[in-house]
Write an enzyme that holds these catalytic residues in place. Sequence first.
Site, PDB file in Angstrom:
ATOM      1  N   LYS A   1      -3.795   8.918   7.399  1.00  0.00           N
ATOM      2  CA  LYS A   1      -4.331   7.654   6.840  1.00  0.00           C
ATOM      3  C   LYS A   1      -4.312   6.526   7.877  1.00  0.00           C
ATOM      4  CE  LYS A   1      -1.422   7.148   3.419  1.00  0.00           C
ATOM      5  NZ  LYS A   1      -0.566   8.328   3.573  1.00  0.00           N
TER       6      LYS A   1
ATOM      7  N   ARG B   1       0.568   3.584  -4.620  1.00  0.00           N
ATOM      8  CA  ARG B   1       1.297   4.836  -4.433  1.00  0.00           C
ATOM      9  C   ARG B   1       1.777   5.420  -5.750  1.00  0.00           C
ATOM     10  NH1 ARG B   1       2.647   4.394   1.233  1.00  0.00           N
ATOM     11  NH2 ARG B   1       3.714   6.168   2.062  1.00  0.00           N
TER      12      ARG B   1
ATOM     13  N   ARG C   1       5.575  13.432  14.921  1.00  0.00           N
ATOM     14  CA  ARG C   1       4.823  12.193  15.181  1.00  0.00           C
ATOM     15  C   ARG C   1       5.611  11.235  16.070  1.00  0.00           C
ATOM     16  NH1 ARG C   1       2.393   9.230  10.054  1.00  0.00           N
ATOM     17  NH2 ARG C   1       4.554   9.053   9.387  1.00  0.00           N
TER      18      ARG C   1
ATOM     19  N   ARG D   1       9.476   7.170  14.236  1.00  0.00           N
ATOM     20  CA  ARG D   1       9.843   6.300  13.107  1.00  0.00           C
ATOM     21  C   ARG D   1      11.146   6.796  12.499  1.00  0.00           C
ATOM     22  NH1 ARG D   1       4.716   5.574   9.150  1.00  0.00           N
ATOM     23  NH2 ARG D   1       6.347   5.961   7.630  1.00  0.00           N
TER      24      ARG D   1
ATOM     25  N   ARG E   1      10.021  12.071   0.975  1.00  0.00           N
ATOM     26  CA  ARG E   1       8.728  11.381   0.893  1.00  0.00           C
ATOM     27  C   ARG E   1       7.645  12.298   0.339  1.00  0.00           C
ATOM     28  NH1 ARG E   1       8.145   9.569   6.870  1.00  0.00           N
ATOM     29  NH2 ARG E   1       6.119   8.789   6.254  1.00  0.00           N
TER      30      ARG E   1
HETATM   31  P1  AMP Z   1       3.975   4.566   5.156  1.00  0.00           P
HETATM   32  O1  AMP Z   1       3.969   3.803   6.428  1.00  0.00           O
HETATM   33  O2  AMP Z   1       2.735   4.333   4.328  1.00  0.00           O
HETATM   34  O3  AMP Z   1       4.277   6.035   5.343  1.00  0.00           O
HETATM   35  O4  AMP Z   1       5.191   3.975   4.272  1.00  0.00           O
HETATM   36  C1  AMP Z   1       6.524   4.062   4.722  1.00  0.00           C
HETATM   37  C2  AMP Z   1       7.453   3.784   3.559  1.00  0.00           C
HETATM   38  O5  AMP Z   1       7.233   2.451   3.072  1.00  0.00           O
HETATM   39  C3  AMP Z   1       7.269   4.670   2.329  1.00  0.00           C
HETATM   40  O6  AMP Z   1       7.953   5.908   2.455  1.00  0.00           O
HETATM   41  C4  AMP Z   1       7.858   3.786   1.227  1.00  0.00           C
HETATM   42  O7  AMP Z   1       9.264   3.813   1.264  1.00  0.00           O
HETATM   43  C5  AMP Z   1       7.391   2.398   1.656  1.00  0.00           C
HETATM   44  N1  AMP Z   1       6.081   2.064   1.049  1.00  0.00           N
HETATM   45  C6  AMP Z   1       4.890   1.952   1.687  1.00  0.00           C
HETATM   46  N2  AMP Z   1       3.912   1.658   0.815  1.00  0.00           N
HETATM   47  C7  AMP Z   1       4.492   1.589  -0.408  1.00  0.00           C
HETATM   48  C8  AMP Z   1       4.007   1.367  -1.725  1.00  0.00           C
HETATM   49  N3  AMP Z   1       2.710   1.141  -1.970  1.00  0.00           N
HETATM   50  N4  AMP Z   1       4.908   1.361  -2.735  1.00  0.00           N
HETATM   51  C9  AMP Z   1       6.218   1.562  -2.511  1.00  0.00           C
HETATM   52  N5  AMP Z   1       6.731   1.835  -1.309  1.00  0.00           N
HETATM   53  C10 AMP Z   1       5.892   1.848  -0.255  1.00  0.00           C
END
Ligand code: AMP
Length: 206
Positions: A13, A88, A122, A153, A164
Amino acid sequence: MKIILLGAPGAGKGTQAKRLAEKYEIPHISTGDIFRANIKNATPIGVVAKSYIDKGQLVPDEVTVEIVKQRLQEEDAEKGYLLDGFPRNIFQAEELDKFSNVEKVVDINVDLDKLLARITGRRVCPKCGESYHVTMLNGSTTCSHCGGELVQRPDDNEETVKSRLSVYEKQTAPLIEYYKKAGKLVTVDGDKAIDEVFKAIVEVLG
Ligand code: AMP
């Protein structure tokens, strides 16, 4: 163009969002990036978010929805935006429907069993946000775009990734049906080269 990019963690994404936002000249809004910036700056939101992100859980809806609601009110998001990582879960999608009218939802589909290796391998550039996989780096540890030192990360370790992925299956995957019913869903095969996936997305967006 008001677009959501849907897909499991590691589906690509972020990589596609960067390119699409450039092509369509719309802001790339990643809730994960917003949380990471807050963590870096040690804001109150960052402190709360970190405790969930480190465990691979979702940050509470009331925090997340409010962030997106405010971000979409900014001028640059008026004519369009690309949401990456939001919504999400169904609650967030319903809330989003109350304050914005999404036109298309692109689901980047990758088999779940491929995602663990994709994410744990990654490496990201903290300076420009570019993302790589160790198998493509030939031992290099710097970003080929800006020269930044690549990092992993903190939530890309195996244990957190498993959590996740389970959160994705339970809470996020039902959004596919939600947006299908709304007539907004388009799906692309995410198990291809980055350029091919990009082309496929541009094609389905029409
Ligand atoms: P990402 O960078 O999209 O993989 O997000 C990293 C982490 O941020 C996720 O594993 C969640 O803990 C948190 N996070 C990101 N977007 C959301 C969302 N829309 N709702 C809740 N937690 C989020």
